[in-house]
Enzyme design. Structure first.
Site, PDB file in Angstrom:
ATOM      1  CE  LYS A 175       2.403  47.617   0.453  1.00 23.22           C
ATOM      2  NZ  LYS A 175       2.624  46.632   1.311  1.00 23.22           N
ATOM      3  CG  ASP A 199       0.778  39.468   9.168  1.00 21.29           C
ATOM      4  OD1 ASP A 199       0.256  38.576   8.316  1.00 21.29           O
ATOM      5  OD2 ASP A 199       0.780  40.721   8.625  1.00 21.29           O
ATOM      6  CG  ASP A 227       6.205  34.144   1.294  1.00 22.65           C
ATOM      7  OD1 ASP A 227       6.064  35.212   0.840  1.00 22.65           O
ATOM      8  OD2 ASP A 227       6.784  33.978   2.347  1.00 22.65           O
ATOM      9  CG  HIS A 228       1.681  38.037  -1.344  1.00 20.28           C
ATOM     10  ND1 HIS A 228       1.552  37.830   0.055  1.00 20.28           N
ATOM     11  CD2 HIS A 228       1.989  39.239  -1.847  1.00 20.28           C
ATOM     12  CE1 HIS A 228       1.759  39.075   0.562  1.00 20.28           C
ATOM     13  NE2 HIS A 228       1.849  39.674  -0.507  1.00 20.28           N
ATOM     14  CG  HIS A 257       5.660  38.091   3.197  1.00 21.29           C
ATOM     15  ND1 HIS A 257       5.254  37.076   2.622  1.00 21.29           N
ATOM     16  CD2 HIS A 257       4.542  38.760   3.716  1.00 21.29           C
ATOM     17  CE1 HIS A 257       4.124  36.874   2.813  1.00 21.29           C
ATOM     18  NE2 HIS A 257       3.738  38.249   3.448  1.00 21.29           N
ATOM     19  CE  LYS A 279      -0.507  44.966   9.324  1.00 22.81           C
ATOM     20  NZ  LYS A 279      -0.536  44.778   7.959  1.00 22.81           N
ATOM     21  CB  ALA A 299     -15.313  31.246  -3.898  1.00 23.03           C
ATOM     22  CB  THR A 300     -17.986  34.407  -0.176  1.00 21.58           C
ATOM     23  OG1 THR A 300     -17.635  33.313   1.017  1.00 21.58           O
ATOM     24  CG2 THR A 300     -18.961  33.600  -0.939  1.00 21.58           C
ATOM     25  CG  ASP A 352     -10.008  40.523   1.701  1.00 23.17           C
ATOM     26  OD1 ASP A 352     -10.328  41.747   1.701  1.00 23.17           O
ATOM     27  OD2 ASP A 352      -8.725  40.698   1.957  1.00 23.17           O
ATOM     28  CD  GLU A 357       1.825  46.205   5.516  1.00 24.63           C
ATOM     29  OE1 GLU A 357       1.032  45.677   4.504  1.00 24.63           O
ATOM     30  OE2 GLU A 357       1.871  45.423   6.396  1.00 24.63           O
TER      31      GLU A 357
HETATM   32  N1  NDP Z   1      -7.037  38.714   2.611  1.00 22.91           N
HETATM   33  C1  NDP Z   1      -5.551  38.699   2.350  1.00 22.91           C
HETATM   34  O1  NDP Z   1      -5.185  39.815   1.841  1.00 22.91           O
HETATM   35  C2  NDP Z   1      -4.697  37.652   2.476  1.00 22.91           C
HETATM   36  C3  NDP Z   1      -5.249  36.298   3.112  1.00 22.91           C
HETATM   37  N2  NDP Z   1      -4.257  35.545   3.445  1.00 22.91           N
HETATM   38  C4  NDP Z   1      -4.710  34.219   3.779  1.00 22.91           C
HETATM   39  O2  NDP Z   1      -5.790  33.692   2.910  1.00 22.91           O
HETATM   40  C5  NDP Z   1      -6.768  32.944   3.706  1.00 22.91           C
HETATM   41  C6  NDP Z   1      -8.242  33.800   3.440  1.00 22.91           C
HETATM   42  O3  NDP Z   1      -8.155  35.005   3.798  1.00 22.91           O
HETATM   43  P1  NDP Z   1      -9.375  35.896   3.788  1.00 22.91           P
HETATM   44  O4  NDP Z   1      -9.893  35.599   2.265  1.00 22.91           O
HETATM   45  O5  NDP Z   1      -8.869  37.172   3.999  1.00 22.91           O
HETATM   46  O6  NDP Z   1     -10.467  35.498   4.721  1.00 22.91           O
HETATM   47  P2  NDP Z   1     -12.154  35.797   4.655  1.00 22.91           P
HETATM   48  O7  NDP Z   1     -12.386  35.589   6.142  1.00 22.91           O
HETATM   49  O8  NDP Z   1     -12.406  36.955   4.121  1.00 22.91           O
HETATM   50  O9  NDP Z   1     -12.309  34.484   4.133  1.00 22.91           O
HETATM   51  C7  NDP Z   1     -12.799  33.408   4.512  1.00 22.91           C
HETATM   52  C8  NDP Z   1     -13.672  32.603   3.561  1.00 22.91           C
HETATM   53  O10 NDP Z   1     -13.790  31.055   4.020  1.00 22.91           O
HETATM   54  C9  NDP Z   1     -15.165  30.704   3.977  1.00 22.91           C
HETATM   55  N3  NDP Z   1     -15.209  29.551   5.184  1.00 22.91           N
HETATM   56  C10 NDP Z   1     -15.217  29.850   6.085  1.00 22.91           C
HETATM   57  N4  NDP Z   1     -15.510  28.798   6.862  1.00 22.91           N
HETATM   58  C11 NDP Z   1     -16.363  27.959   6.098  1.00 22.91           C
HETATM   59  C12 NDP Z   1     -16.612  26.460   6.350  1.00 22.91           C
HETATM   60  N5  NDP Z   1     -16.701  25.955   7.357  1.00 22.91           N
HETATM   61  N6  NDP Z   1     -16.979  25.941   5.138  1.00 22.91           N
HETATM   62  C13 NDP Z   1     -16.787  26.635   3.661  1.00 22.91           C
HETATM   63  N7  NDP Z   1     -16.316  27.946   3.553  1.00 22.91           N
HETATM   64  C14 NDP Z   1     -16.035  28.447   4.788  1.00 22.91           C
HETATM   65  C15 NDP Z   1     -16.072  31.933   4.115  1.00 22.91           C
HETATM   66  O11 NDP Z   1     -17.074  31.869   3.256  1.00 22.91           O
HETATM   67  P3  NDP Z   1     -18.455  31.602   3.923  1.00 22.91           P
HETATM   68  O12 NDP Z   1     -18.609  32.401   5.309  1.00 22.91           O
HETATM   69  O13 NDP Z   1     -19.421  32.111   2.808  1.00 22.91           O
HETATM   70  O14 NDP Z   1     -18.550  30.206   4.342  1.00 22.91           O
HETATM   71  C16 NDP Z   1     -14.896  32.767   3.206  1.00 22.91           C
HETATM   72  O15 NDP Z   1     -15.229  32.785   1.928  1.00 22.91           O
HETATM   73  C17 NDP Z   1      -6.308  32.845   5.206  1.00 22.91           C
HETATM   74  O16 NDP Z   1      -5.623  31.690   5.343  1.00 22.91           O
HETATM   75  C18 NDP Z   1      -5.360  34.342   5.197  1.00 22.91           C
HETATM   76  O17 NDP Z   1      -4.562  34.155   6.274  1.00 22.91           O
HETATM   77  C19 NDP Z   1      -3.014  35.565   3.127  1.00 22.91           C
HETATM   78  C20 NDP Z   1      -2.421  36.906   2.623  1.00 22.91           C
HETATM   79  C21 NDP Z   1      -3.277  38.076   2.348  1.00 22.91           C
HETATM   80  O1  LIG Z   2       1.046  38.744   3.906  1.00 24.03           O
HETATM   81  C1  LIG Z   2       0.541  39.874   4.294  1.00 24.03           C
HETATM   82  O2  LIG Z   2       1.219  40.837   3.411  1.00 24.03           O
HETATM   83  C2  LIG Z   2       0.494  41.986   3.280  1.00 24.03           C
HETATM   84  C3  LIG Z   2       1.507  42.953   2.555  1.00 24.03           C
HETATM   85  O3  LIG Z   2       1.561  42.543   1.370  1.00 24.03           O
HETATM   86  P1  LIG Z   2       2.143  43.496   0.119  1.00 24.03           P
HETATM   87  O4  LIG Z   2       2.122  42.577  -1.221  1.00 24.03           O
HETATM   88  O5  LIG Z   2       1.006  44.549   0.107  1.00 24.03           O
HETATM   89  O6  LIG Z   2       3.291  44.318   0.640  1.00 24.03           O
HETATM   90  C4  LIG Z   2       0.227  42.629   4.769  1.00 24.03           C
HETATM   91  O7  LIG Z   2      -0.478  43.821   4.739  1.00 24.03           O
HETATM   92  C5  LIG Z   2      -0.269  41.393   5.553  1.00 24.03           C
HETATM   93  O8  LIG Z   2      -0.535  41.694   6.794  1.00 24.03           O
HETATM   94  C6  LIG Z   2       0.217  40.317   5.566  1.00 24.03           C
HETATM   95  O9  LIG Z   2      -0.528  39.323   6.078  1.00 24.03           O
END
Ligand code: NDP
Ligand SMILES: O=C1O[C@H](COP(=O)(O)O)[C@@H](O)[C@H](O)[C@H]1O
Length: 518
Positions: free
Chosen positions: A359, A248, A190-191, A253, A354, A22-23, A25, A229
């Site tokens: 885009k 990726d 798969d968004h 996708h 990339k 929840a914290t 990206d 992108e």
């Molecule tokens: N960001 C994106 O746009 C996209 C992300 N994804 C996928 O979504 C998933 C998350 O990505 P993203 O949000 O970017 O990753 P982040 O690194 O930003 O976030 C990871 C999260 O996991 C938590 N975390 C890590 N370790 C632990 C632990 N041991 N216990 C509890 N919580 C933990 C962290 O919080 P804390 O450090 O506070 O514990 C944080 O909230 C990945 O699988 C990524 O591949 C897929 C598509 C797009």
């Molecule tokens: O899953 C992913 O998608 C994004 C691109 O998604 P979009 O909805 O913005 O087209 C990509 O940037 C990223 O690398 C990949 O993990």
């Protein structure tokens, strides 16, 4: 004409949503905004609670403040109605928890019962894992061992990509999940499948007499799928440098979009029937037989320094958190064949990269040209008809046809007729994550990937990855801001095709008839 821009109006049953990560990206940019949009549109009843979970400490107030900021930055609606915001945010609580510690899960179970009582929730549990994939197995075991799966309602597990790194790691992950959850309880995201225009592919195909009768190798010359992108790897090098464009974007996708274009009409528009048809396409993909076969049909590249406008951009190897000698591909293009009755001989060209100039996500279906025709004044061949499906960020479709040049003696003029969906409904199109969260909450897994789809996709991709591991010399470098290695054009040259311009960047001589006002 007015459009209903909201997702299907059937409300899900009440549930506790557990947002692991929840914290992070993804929660900030996509998941919080999606929940707010659903709430604002009445797609979440009042019987729900969201528990934010991550290690770092947060009070409920801090968590709600993060939620507020994320919505105002990333949501298509703003949290500007105080009464609505207060009602919405009351459903959110935060608990600090380390996934590796089962005691935290026991506490979470106690909190869950309190939330069930407070919000009138019938014990339904939706676990959303916005976490690194290495944590998917441990979370599942601790959910079970912490007693969270023993409530009276349903349990559903929503997991983010990537689902594994290759087929063996995906199998291992799947086995772990299967020890705790049944396949029908697992929702693999798969968004791209949540995007309006990807879902629209089946409507365009199956609801139009123009297209379906022509949708085969008698009439279609080739299909081109582009996911370009402008962003570079930025701060995601830790993940991306081990993954690369093939894993990726390609494994998920791109192959998912290809299956939507190529699948047979399902017997019903039901989730399992659609997924059965998609699996058949994946099983029909012609696997590359050797390293040479891969190098003949697949091009890979990595961006080097470049310039976009007046902006100097670093090369991939200069990005922080990337190995300065990395041979990870940030671009790939491939010629793919679907060896079945409908598609025999039709190349599907797919490319993603990339640091490209724009885009955009687009599918171009190129129809076979009419024979050279003595009726017309032109001496050269007629341009082929195109159907272009614009997925992202602009949404819409256009067709390119030939028409008489006004005032001429049967001179032929290409004309593009466009339906610009984004121009019609502005930015109000539901985000992919809204649709997907709503579907998971209603138990509809149509637009999630089933295990057999995932495993066939890995099988196809693993052959390419293996060839690349064994021989690295084919990695080509392309300047940031360009369309990638020139060799990608050669994939099409052999058949006399070329990549069509994307993003509405049509040739100058095409007349546009459009609702976009351009
Ligand atoms: N960001 C994106 O746009 C996209 C992300 N994804 C996928 O979504 C998933 C998350 O990505 P993203 O949000 O970017 O990753 P982040 O690194 O930003 O976030 C990871 C999260 O996991 C938590 N975390 C890590 N370790 C632990 C632990 N041991 N216990 C509890 N919580 C933990 C962290 O919080 P804390 O450090 O506070 O514990 C944080 O909230 C990945 O699988 C990524 O591949 C897929 C598509 C797009
Ligand atoms: O899953 C992913 O998608 C994004 C691109 O998604 P979009 O909805 O913005 O087209 C990509 O940037 C990223 O690398 C990949 O993990």
């Amino acid at each position: 004409m007015t459009y209903n821009t909201t997702v299907d109006s059937i409300s899900p049953e009440g549930a506790v949503y557990y947002l692991f990560g929840a914290t992070g990206d993804l929660a900030r940019r996509k998941l919080f905004p999606a929940l707010f949009s659903l709430y604002k549109e009445g797609k979440l009843s009042e019987n729900f609670a969201v528990v934010g979970l991550a290690r770092r400490p947060r009070t409920n107030e801090q968590f709600r403040s993060d939620l507020y900021d994320s919505i105002n930055e990333f949501c298509r609606y703003k949290a500007d109605d105080a009464e609505l915001w207060n009602r919405f945010s009351e459903h959110f609580v935060y608990m600090s928890l380390d996934i590796n510690n089962v005691d935290g899960f026991r506490e979470l179970n106690v909190l869950s019962t309190e939330l069930d009582h407070k919000f009138g929730i019938p014990g339904n549990r939706l676990f959303y894992l916005a976490l690194a994939p290495s944590l998917f197995g441990p979370v599942s075991f601790n959910l079970r061992d912490g007693g969270l799966l023993e409530s009276t309602g349903w349990n559903r597990l929503v997991i983010e990509k990537p689902f594994g790194y290759d087929l063996p790691s995906a199998q291992k992950l799947n086995e772990q999940l299967n020890q705790v959850f049944k396949e029908e309880e697992i929702f693999r995201i798969d968004h791209y499948l949540g995007k309006e225009m990807v879902q629209n592919i089946q409507v365009i195909r199956f609801a139009n007499a123009f297209f379906e009768p022509l949708w085969n190798n008698n009439h279609i010359a080739n299909v081109q799928i582009t996911l370009s992108e402008t962003v570079g790897v930025e701060e995601r090098g830790g993940y991306y440098d081990k993954s690369g464009a093939l894993r990726d974007m390609g494994q998920n996708h791109m192959l998912q979009m290809l299956t939507m274009i190529a699948m047979e009409p399902p017997s019903r528009l039901h989730g399992e029937d659609i997924r059965d048809e998609k699996v058949k396409v994946l099983r029909s993909l012609r696997g590359y037989t050797s390293g040479d076969d891969v190098r003949k049909h697949v091009v890979r590249g990595q961006y080097s320094e470049g310039q976009v406008g007046s902006k100097e951009l670093p090369g991939y190897r200069q990005e922080d958190s990337v190995d300065p000698e990395s041979s990870t591909e940030t671009y790939f293009a491939a010629k793919v064949f679907v060896d079945n009755f409908r598609w025999a001989g039709v190349p599907f060209y797919i490319r993603t990269g990339k640091r490209m100039p724009v885009k955009t996500t687009e599918v171009v279906v190129e129809f076979k040209s009419m024979p050279q025709n003595v009726l017309f004044a032109q001496k050269h061949d007629l341009a082929p008809n195109l159907l272009v499906i614009r997925v992202n960020p602009m949404e819409g479709i256009y067709i390119k046809i030939n028409a008489k040049k006004p005032g001429s003696d049967n001179a032929v003029q290409p004309v593009s007729m466009e339906f610009c969906q984004s121009c019609q409904i502005g930015i109000n199109t539901p985000e992919a994550y809204e649709r997907l969260i709503h579907d998971a909450a209603r138990g509809d897994s149509t637009y999630f990937t089933r295990w057999d789809e995932v495993s066939h996709a890995w099988e196809f991709v693993d052959r390419i990855a293996q060839a690349w591991r064994e021989e690295k010399s084919d990695l080509a470098f392309y300047p940031a801001g360009s369309w990638g290695p020139e060799a990608a054009g050669r994939l099409l040259d052999e058949e006399g095709f070329h990549w069509w311009p994307v993003n509405g960047q049509e040739e100058d001589n095409v007349i546009w008839i459009t609702n976009s006002g351009k």
